[in-house]
Write a protein that holds these residues in place. Structure first.
Motif, PDB file in Angstrom:
ATOM      1  N   VAL A 136       0.348  -8.313 -55.233  1.00  0.00           N
ATOM      2  CA  VAL A 136      -0.211  -9.663 -55.126  1.00  0.00           C
ATOM      3  C   VAL A 136       0.648 -10.466 -54.163  1.00  0.00           C
ATOM      4  O   VAL A 136       1.879 -10.468 -54.258  1.00  0.00           O
ATOM      5  CB  VAL A 136      -0.246 -10.343 -56.507  1.00  0.00           C
ATOM      6  N   GLY A 137      -0.009 -11.179 -53.237  1.00  0.00           N
ATOM      7  CA  GLY A 137       0.723 -11.990 -52.283  1.00  0.00           C
ATOM      8  C   GLY A 137       0.661 -13.467 -52.580  1.00  0.00           C
ATOM      9  O   GLY A 137       1.621 -14.197 -52.363  1.00  0.00           O
ATOM     10  N   ASP A 138      -0.465 -13.933 -53.096  1.00  0.00           N
ATOM     11  CA  ASP A 138      -0.649 -15.357 -53.356  1.00  0.00           C
ATOM     12  C   ASP A 138      -1.443 -15.514 -54.648  1.00  0.00           C
ATOM     13  O   ASP A 138      -2.633 -15.179 -54.694  1.00  0.00           O
ATOM     14  CB  ASP A 138      -1.372 -16.022 -52.188  1.00  0.00           C
ATOM     15  N   GLY A 139      -0.801 -16.012 -55.704  1.00  0.00           N
ATOM     16  CA  GLY A 139      -1.418 -16.084 -57.024  1.00  0.00           C
ATOM     17  C   GLY A 139      -2.770 -16.772 -57.046  1.00  0.00           C
ATOM     18  O   GLY A 139      -3.770 -16.188 -57.499  1.00  0.00           O
ATOM     19  N   PRO A 140      -2.868 -18.032 -56.581  1.00  0.00           N
ATOM     20  CA  PRO A 140      -4.162 -18.711 -56.664  1.00  0.00           C
ATOM     21  C   PRO A 140      -5.244 -18.097 -55.787  1.00  0.00           C
ATOM     22  O   PRO A 140      -6.406 -18.021 -56.203  1.00  0.00           O
ATOM     23  CB  PRO A 140      -3.838 -20.153 -56.221  1.00  0.00           C
ATOM     24  N   GLU A 141      -4.880 -17.644 -54.585  1.00  0.00           N
ATOM     25  CA  GLU A 141      -5.883 -17.014 -53.731  1.00  0.00           C
ATOM     26  C   GLU A 141      -6.405 -15.730 -54.370  1.00  0.00           C
ATOM     27  O   GLU A 141      -7.615 -15.446 -54.343  1.00  0.00           O
ATOM     28  CB  GLU A 141      -5.287 -16.716 -52.354  1.00  0.00           C
ATOM     29  N   TRP A 142      -5.504 -14.927 -54.917  1.00  0.00           N
ATOM     30  CA  TRP A 142      -5.913 -13.692 -55.576  1.00  0.00           C
ATOM     31  C   TRP A 142      -6.791 -13.981 -56.780  1.00  0.00           C
ATOM     32  O   TRP A 142      -7.875 -13.411 -56.941  1.00  0.00           O
ATOM     33  CB  TRP A 142      -4.680 -12.893 -56.004  1.00  0.00           C
ATOM     34  N   PHE A 143      -6.349 -14.895 -57.630  1.00  0.00           N
ATOM     35  CA  PHE A 143      -7.029 -15.182 -58.893  1.00  0.00           C
ATOM     36  C   PHE A 143      -8.460 -15.655 -58.649  1.00  0.00           C
ATOM     37  O   PHE A 143      -9.382 -15.261 -59.356  1.00  0.00           O
ATOM     38  CB  PHE A 143      -6.230 -16.247 -59.640  1.00  0.00           C
ATOM     39  N   ARG A 144      -8.624 -16.491 -57.629  1.00  0.00           N
ATOM     40  CA  ARG A 144      -9.959 -17.044 -57.340  1.00  0.00           C
ATOM     41  C   ARG A 144     -10.841 -16.014 -56.635  1.00  0.00           C
ATOM     42  O   ARG A 144     -12.058 -15.953 -56.881  1.00  0.00           O
ATOM     43  CB  ARG A 144      -9.816 -18.291 -56.453  1.00  0.00           C
ATOM     44  N   SER A 145     -10.260 -15.197 -55.774  1.00  0.00           N
ATOM     45  CA  SER A 145     -11.057 -14.349 -54.888  1.00  0.00           C
ATOM     46  C   SER A 145     -11.837 -13.262 -55.605  1.00  0.00           C
ATOM     47  O   SER A 145     -12.868 -12.798 -55.099  1.00  0.00           O
ATOM     48  CB  SER A 145     -10.147 -13.710 -53.831  1.00  0.00           C
ATOM     49  N   VAL A 146     -11.393 -12.830 -56.767  1.00  0.00           N
ATOM     50  CA  VAL A 146     -12.042 -11.704 -57.447  1.00  0.00           C
ATOM     51  C   VAL A 146     -13.083 -12.163 -58.478  1.00  0.00           C
ATOM     52  O   VAL A 146     -13.640 -11.318 -59.196  1.00  0.00           O
ATOM     53  CB  VAL A 146     -10.992 -10.792 -58.124  1.00  0.00           C
ATOM     54  N   SER A 246      -2.129  -7.815 -49.257  1.00  0.00           N
ATOM     55  CA  SER A 246      -1.049  -7.143 -48.531  1.00  0.00           C
ATOM     56  C   SER A 246      -1.108  -7.455 -47.035  1.00  0.00           C
ATOM     57  O   SER A 246      -0.065  -7.590 -46.373  1.00  0.00           O
ATOM     58  CB  SER A 246      -1.125  -5.626 -48.749  1.00  0.00           C
ATOM     59  N   GLU A 247      -2.313  -7.569 -46.510  1.00  0.00           N
ATOM     60  CA  GLU A 247      -2.460  -7.858 -45.081  1.00  0.00           C
ATOM     61  C   GLU A 247      -1.855  -9.216 -44.727  1.00  0.00           C
ATOM     62  O   GLU A 247      -1.181  -9.367 -43.696  1.00  0.00           O
ATOM     63  CB  GLU A 247      -3.937  -7.807 -44.703  1.00  0.00           C
ATOM     64  N   ARG A 248      -2.072 -10.204 -45.564  1.00  0.00           N
ATOM     65  CA  ARG A 248      -1.524 -11.534 -45.294  1.00  0.00           C
ATOM     66  C   ARG A 248      -0.007 -11.564 -45.492  1.00  0.00           C
ATOM     67  O   ARG A 248       0.699 -12.267 -44.766  1.00  0.00           O
ATOM     68  CB  ARG A 248      -2.213 -12.571 -46.177  1.00  0.00           C
ATOM     69  N   LEU A 249       0.479 -10.805 -46.461  1.00  0.00           N
ATOM     70  CA  LEU A 249       1.930 -10.686 -46.621  1.00  0.00           C
ATOM     71  C   LEU A 249       2.544 -10.077 -45.368  1.00  0.00           C
ATOM     72  O   LEU A 249       3.571 -10.552 -44.865  1.00  0.00           O
ATOM     73  CB  LEU A 249       2.268  -9.826 -47.840  1.00  0.00           C
ATOM     74  N   HIS A 250       1.916  -9.033 -44.871  1.00  0.00           N
ATOM     75  CA  HIS A 250       2.425  -8.361 -43.680  1.00  0.00           C
ATOM     76  C   HIS A 250       2.423  -9.303 -42.480  1.00  0.00           C
ATOM     77  O   HIS A 250       3.388  -9.354 -41.702  1.00  0.00           O
ATOM     78  CB  HIS A 250       1.585  -7.115 -43.386  1.00  0.00           C
ATOM     79  N   ALA A 251       1.362 -10.068 -42.315  1.00  0.00           N
ATOM     80  CA  ALA A 251       1.271 -10.990 -41.190  1.00  0.00           C
ATOM     81  C   ALA A 251       2.347 -12.069 -41.252  1.00  0.00           C
ATOM     82  O   ALA A 251       2.867 -12.501 -40.216  1.00  0.00           O
ATOM     83  CB  ALA A 251      -0.114 -11.629 -41.153  1.00  0.00           C
ATOM     84  N   ALA A 252       2.704 -12.492 -42.468  1.00  0.00           N
ATOM     85  CA  ALA A 252       3.679 -13.569 -42.631  1.00  0.00           C
ATOM     86  C   ALA A 252       5.121 -13.082 -42.613  1.00  0.00           C
ATOM     87  O   ALA A 252       6.043 -13.884 -42.423  1.00  0.00           O
ATOM     88  CB  ALA A 252       3.413 -14.317 -43.947  1.00  0.00           C
ATOM     89  N   ALA A 253       5.352 -11.793 -42.816  1.00  0.00           N
ATOM     90  CA  ALA A 253       6.706 -11.243 -42.914  1.00  0.00           C
ATOM     91  C   ALA A 253       7.305 -11.006 -41.533  1.00  0.00           C
ATOM     92  O   ALA A 253       6.595 -10.833 -40.542  1.00  0.00           O
ATOM     93  CB  ALA A 253       6.694  -9.937 -43.706  1.00  0.00           C
ATOM     94  N   GLY A 254       8.639 -10.996 -41.492  1.00  0.00           N
ATOM     95  CA  GLY A 254       9.345 -10.632 -40.268  1.00  0.00           C
ATOM     96  C   GLY A 254       9.645  -9.147 -40.232  1.00  0.00           C
ATOM     97  O   GLY A 254       9.420  -8.422 -41.197  1.00  0.00           O
ATOM     98  N   GLU A 255      10.185  -8.703 -39.110  1.00  0.00           N
ATOM     99  CA  GLU A 255      10.559  -7.294 -38.962  1.00  0.00           C
ATOM    100  C   GLU A 255      11.899  -7.028 -39.636  1.00  0.00           C
ATOM    101  O   GLU A 255      12.727  -7.931 -39.745  1.00  0.00           O
ATOM    102  CB  GLU A 255      10.647  -6.945 -37.477  1.00  0.00           C
ATOM    103  N   PRO A 256      12.130  -5.775 -40.084  1.00  0.00           N
ATOM    104  CA  PRO A 256      11.227  -4.626 -40.033  1.00  0.00           C
ATOM    105  C   PRO A 256      10.204  -4.656 -41.171  1.00  0.00           C
ATOM    106  O   PRO A 256      10.529  -5.039 -42.303  1.00  0.00           O
ATOM    107  CB  PRO A 256      12.168  -3.423 -40.169  1.00  0.00           C
TER     108      PRO A 256
END
Length: 291
Positions: A136-146, A246-256
């Protein structure tokens, strides 16, 4: 496997310590803390991952959060920030064990445990490498989206009502797990089958789970995790925690960082069979490179 105990915020936690069979006296090995998911316990899914890690030479620790499994504490609360504190205590315990290199501690989390390990590692640099699986990357977005509109309206009603109940009584009302954790039919069947033999697996949870989920948002802070390496593993058919998390977590994260999307699998598939094999292969590769 050795049953162990340690304390977090004054509360006793139970854990299971797994050691590689080929460990030599005086040798220091890298080690991994494994974190269970939303309503999970340490004996559910995690032992297979721990044994895979020990076969590759790592020391591994699973544990029950406060109030879950066989650990002490108020029963069955989500308490996301308390879980972070528990994970930090688990790192302290693991780093102090004979045969563990305290400078090479990794974190691994399933599902909501994936959110826990990201938050923990962002604020605690003792974690040198992170793996989040169907996390889970974002609690409210996840909770609402499903949820559809009617399901969402019911969740909001229960949360509003329970907020006042907690103010008046000091306690949250217990509700059916299915109200809080939305599962598609295939995932529901897989979850029921796996939980039958799990000690402490909950069928009811406090309604305050809703507010606590809505207040936990690792996606907002994951950009500060770098330079700690982050591996995200998701599946393209996950309806429980959609891959966009996971895709949004990846986009927001830095390398590596690395994002792996397993093709043809759902949420609960990663716990066994071919999806588990692929998940652990990616995990072992990441730890070998960065830990």
């Amino acid at each position: 496997m050795e049953t162990v105990s340690f304390f977090s915020e004054g509360v006793r936690l139970d854990g299971s310590l797994f050691r590689p069979h080929d460990a030599k006296a005086g040798e220091k090995r890298p080690a991994v803390v494994l974190c269970h998911g939303y309503t999970g316990v340490r004996d559910l899914y995690l032992p297979d991952a721990a044994r895979t890690l020990t076969a590759a030479g790592y020391v591994a620790l699973t544990f029950d959060y406060k109030g879950w499994g066989t650990s002490d504490g108020p029963p069955r609360r989500l308490d996301p920030y308390g879980r972070v504190a528990d994970t930090q205590a688990a790192m302290t315990f693991l780093a102090a064990q004979p045969g563990v290199d305290p400078g090479r501690i990794g974190l691994f989390g399933w599902s909501f445990g994936g959110a826990t390990v990201i938050w923990t590692a962002t604020f605690d640099r003792r974690a040198r490498c992170v793996v989040s699986v169907v996390g889970v990357g974002d609690g409210p977005e996840w909770f609402r989206s499903v949820r559809n509109e009617a399901e969402w309206a019911e969740v909001v009603r229960v949360a509003d009502e329970d907020r006042h109940t907690r103010l008046d009584t000091g306690h949250s009302r217990m509700v059916d797990r299915s109200l809080v954790l939305w599962l598609d039919p295939a995932s529901q069947a897989a979850s029921l089958a796996s939980r039958k033999g799990a000690t402490g697996a909950a069928n009811e949870v406090p309604a305050e789970f809703i507010d606590e989920t809505m207040g936990f948002r690792p996606q907002l802070i994951v950009g500060h995790l770098a330079p700690t390496p982050l591996l995200l593993v998701t599946t393209d058919r996950d309806q429980v925690v959609p891959p966009v998390q996971s895709e949004r977590l990846h986009a927001a994260a830095g390398e590596p960082k690395r994002l792996v999307t397993l093709a043809g699998f759902g949420h609960y598939d990663v716990y066994a069979g071919e999806a588990f094999r692929q998940t652990m292969a990616e995990t072992l590769g990441w730890f070998a490179e960065h830990l």
